[in-house]
Design an enzyme around this catalytic site. Structure first.
Site, PDB file in Angstrom:
ATOM      1  N   HIS A 119       0.845  -1.169  -0.064  1.00  0.00           N
ATOM      2  CA  HIS A 119       0.186   0.025  -0.098  1.00  0.00           C
ATOM      3  C   HIS A 119       0.781   1.126  -0.131  1.00  0.00           C
ATOM      4  O   HIS A 119       0.569   2.139  -0.666  1.00  0.00           O
ATOM      5  CB  HIS A 119      -0.905  -0.165   1.186  1.00  0.00           C
ATOM      6  CG  HIS A 119      -1.718   1.293   1.473  1.00  0.00           C
ATOM      7  ND1 HIS A 119      -3.104   1.311   1.083  1.00  0.00           N
ATOM      8  CD2 HIS A 119      -1.488   2.524   1.721  1.00  0.00           C
ATOM      9  CE1 HIS A 119      -3.530   2.508   1.380  1.00  0.00           C
ATOM     10  NE2 HIS A 119      -2.568   3.007   1.794  1.00  0.00           N
ATOM     11  N   GLU A 120       1.965   1.448   0.857  1.00  0.00           N
ATOM     12  CA  GLU A 120       2.595   2.745   1.112  1.00  0.00           C
ATOM     13  C   GLU A 120       3.581   2.822  -0.414  1.00  0.00           C
ATOM     14  O   GLU A 120       3.748   3.692  -0.506  1.00  0.00           O
ATOM     15  CB  GLU A 120       3.538   2.402   2.345  1.00  0.00           C
ATOM     16  CG  GLU A 120       2.631   2.478   3.705  1.00  0.00           C
ATOM     17  CD  GLU A 120       1.610   3.681   3.831  1.00  0.00           C
ATOM     18  OE1 GLU A 120       1.766   4.625   3.231  1.00  0.00           O
ATOM     19  OE2 GLU A 120       0.713   3.319   4.376  1.00  0.00           O
ATOM     20  N   HIS A 180       1.702   4.514  -2.696  1.00  0.00           N
ATOM     21  CA  HIS A 180       2.004   5.999  -2.439  1.00  0.00           C
ATOM     22  C   HIS A 180       3.270   6.716  -3.045  1.00  0.00           C
ATOM     23  O   HIS A 180       3.311   7.511  -3.612  1.00  0.00           O
ATOM     24  CB  HIS A 180       1.835   6.306  -0.851  1.00  0.00           C
ATOM     25  CG  HIS A 180       0.263   6.236  -0.412  1.00  0.00           C
ATOM     26  ND1 HIS A 180      -0.667   6.976  -1.112  1.00  0.00           N
ATOM     27  CD2 HIS A 180      -0.272   5.534   0.515  1.00  0.00           C
ATOM     28  CE1 HIS A 180      -1.808   6.788  -0.396  1.00  0.00           C
ATOM     29  NE2 HIS A 180      -1.721   5.899   0.325  1.00  0.00           N
ATOM     30  N   GLU A 200      -4.854   8.037  -2.850  1.00  0.00           N
ATOM     31  CA  GLU A 200      -5.033   6.798  -2.360  1.00  0.00           C
ATOM     32  C   GLU A 200      -5.372   5.845  -3.260  1.00  0.00           C
ATOM     33  O   GLU A 200      -5.202   4.618  -3.251  1.00  0.00           O
ATOM     34  CB  GLU A 200      -6.193   7.053  -1.006  1.00  0.00           C
ATOM     35  CG  GLU A 200      -6.611   5.862  -0.394  1.00  0.00           C
ATOM     36  CD  GLU A 200      -5.639   5.649   0.516  1.00  0.00           C
ATOM     37  OE1 GLU A 200      -4.548   6.293   0.673  1.00  0.00           O
ATOM     38  OE2 GLU A 200      -5.839   4.614   1.316  1.00  0.00           O
TER      39      GLU A 200
END
Ligand code: CO
Length: 505
Positions: free
Chosen positions: A269-270, A273, A299
């Site tokens: 997830h990170e 980003h 997001e």
């Protein structure tokens, strides 16, 4: 940038960015390395630098430089990039100027106090302790909306801070479509024989923390996160931050029995980003062309990697044998099929941050409906716990046992962040829509993912999303990348196809 007036403006913007960079690095350090007794003085230094950067931005000197650049814009002598830098900076400047400094000071003071009060109220699970602060916060946020100005709803003015140009009315209709689909769909999942046969603890196997670190790092490197311009560390709450155009930091957390729920999937997830931030054009550092466009789009970049790719069968066809080998023998008795199903275990739950991709948006919709009502003045703060619990019952069929597991669970409202929640749901919705477009434009995308090849997909995201910075509005960007306005239909179809197959109904 060639125009001398815009060059001057960019130089000033860059100076301000240096201060912000220093502050960001201190914030990262505070989350990753901070000794307990250093926290107090660190907050003071960070507060000072934040104020300094703000003062530089709203100073007369800056205004003079900005005005000469605006004059050039009006003469029509700027190229496209120069025009965008000037236009966005002028918008930001005007926005900053709208808030009286006493108002800003009152908010800052109240919100730092309210945070502590919220922590205490949550620990004691008692909404009444937080009620007086929250009442004042809602008053102030309604005032903020008045300062900013709006056409139809004061909520729009706040939404604009996180998702420029989004409107409460449009979100309502996107969210109503999702709600109408999700509520019965979740009931179908939990009513299925497959759901009843699943063991929610199946994937909680003990794994060495060093191995978790190494495997997570290897995976995000393969996704395309560039470690020559970034690092990965541990922190209590996973996050991504951009110190500078060539310096990006990811963090995750580790738990011996939860390599997937904590370390690996958070890291993916990170890294989504981080890959976005790394794709912003470094030559425009400090200007709006090198800034992210909105919270929702940011997001979407984490969710597209974490969920759409990272919880897909093709992805695990590639990764699972390697994963099993890395943690041998912890997962040796679990087949790929069983692993994939359990990685996508979906269940109604009380806590948003632990929710799976099916139920997640429903948590957000609940918050959106409540906070919109508070800001528009149709709901009362004192009625919140009751309204919250009624919606949990209606949407998830769950009884809320106490305020800590209900209305007090999120930090956002204590900091006055009204309008932030919807961007999480938009992220999921954009992610599904973008992936559908990528699938059409990249032949054999799933085959590539099955072979662990992510370069073309990453490049597609860079070209369609990352490189544009704040050039367009989020809606325009989605339209340009996918040929359609943002809609719920891609997300709904995505869930329908995937989960009907997994839960066999
Ligand atoms: Co995120």
């Amino acid at each position: 940038v060639k125009n001398p007036k815009v060059t001057k403006l960019v130089e000033k913007l860059r100076e301000i960015s240096y201060i912000d960079s220093a502050n960001t690095l201190m914030e990262w350090d505070m989350e990753v390395y901070m000794p307990k007794k250093g926290a107090e003085s660190r907050s003071q230094i960070m507060g000072y630098l934040a104020e300094l950067s703000h003062k530089m931005f709203v100073s007369f000197g800056f205004e003079r430089i900005l005005n000469s650049a605006i004059a050039e814009l009006k003469k029509g002598v700027l190229d496209e990039n120069e025009a965008i830098i000037v236009r966005r900076t002028a918008d930001d400047f005007e926005q900053e100027k709208k808030l009286p400094s006493e108002f800003v000071r009152e908010c800052a003071e109240l919100y730092s106090r309210a945070y502590t009060i919220w922590v205490d109220a949550k620990a004691k699970s008692d909404f009444s302790l937080f009620l007086p602060s929250l009442k004042r916060i809602v008053e102030l946020e309604r005032k903020r909306a008045e300062y900013f100005g709006y056409v139809s709803s004061p909520y729009d003015a706040l939404l604009d801070l996180y998702e420029p140009k989004a409107k409460a009315e449009e979100l309502s209709s996107l969210f109503d479509d999702q709600k109408a689909f999700l509520v019965p769909f979740i009931a179908k999942i939990t009513g299925s024989a497959r759901y009843a046969s699943m063991d929610r603890k199946l994937l909680n196997r003990p794994c060495d923390l060093r191995k978790q670190y190494r495997f997570s790092k290897r995976t995000v490197r393969q996704m395309g996160f560039n470690f020559e311009e970034g690092r990965m560390d541990a922190s209590p709450h996973p996050f991504t931050t951009m110190i500078h155009a060539n310096d990006h930091r990811l963090t995750t957390r580790y738990q011996r029995h939860d390599v997937l729920g904590q370390a690996l999937m958070s890291m993916i997830h990170e890294a989504g980003h981080g890959i976005y931030d790394q794709g912003l054009p470094p030559e425009h550092y400090g200007t709006p062309l090198s800034e992210f466009i909105s919270m929702g789009i940011h997001e979407s970049q984490s969710r597209i990697w974490e969920n759409v790719v990272g919880r897909s069968l093709p992805f695990w066809k590639y990764l699972y044998p390697r994963f099993q080998k890395a943690f041998r023998p912890a997962f040796d008795d679990i087949s790929l099929d069983a692993f994939y199903c359990h990685l996508n275990y979906a269940q109604p739950s009380l806590i948003r941050v632990d929710a799976d991709e099916v139920t997640y948006n429903l948590h957000v919709i609940l918050r959106f409906e409540l906070e919109r009502g508070l800001i528009e003045g149709t709901l009362k703060v004192e009625d919140l716990p009751e309204l919250w619990n009624a919606k949990m019952k209606e949407y998830f069929g769950l009884e809320v046992p106490n305020d800590a597991h209900g209305v007090l669970q999120d930090v956002h409202w204590s900091g006055g962040s009204f309008g932030y929640f919807p961007t999480y749901a938009l992220g999921n919705l954009y992610a599904a829509q973008l992936f559908d477009a990528a699938k059409k434009q990249i032949p054999g995308l799933f085959k590539q993912i099955e072979n662990g090849q992510f370069a073309e997909f990453k490049e597609w995201l860079r070209i369609n999303i990352h490189q544009h910075g704040r050039r367009y509005s989020p809606q325009e960007l989605i339209w340009r990348a996918t040929g359609e306005s943002p809609s719920s239909s891609h997300f709904i179809d995505y869930l329908k196809t995937k989960y009907t197959e997994i839960y066999e109904f």
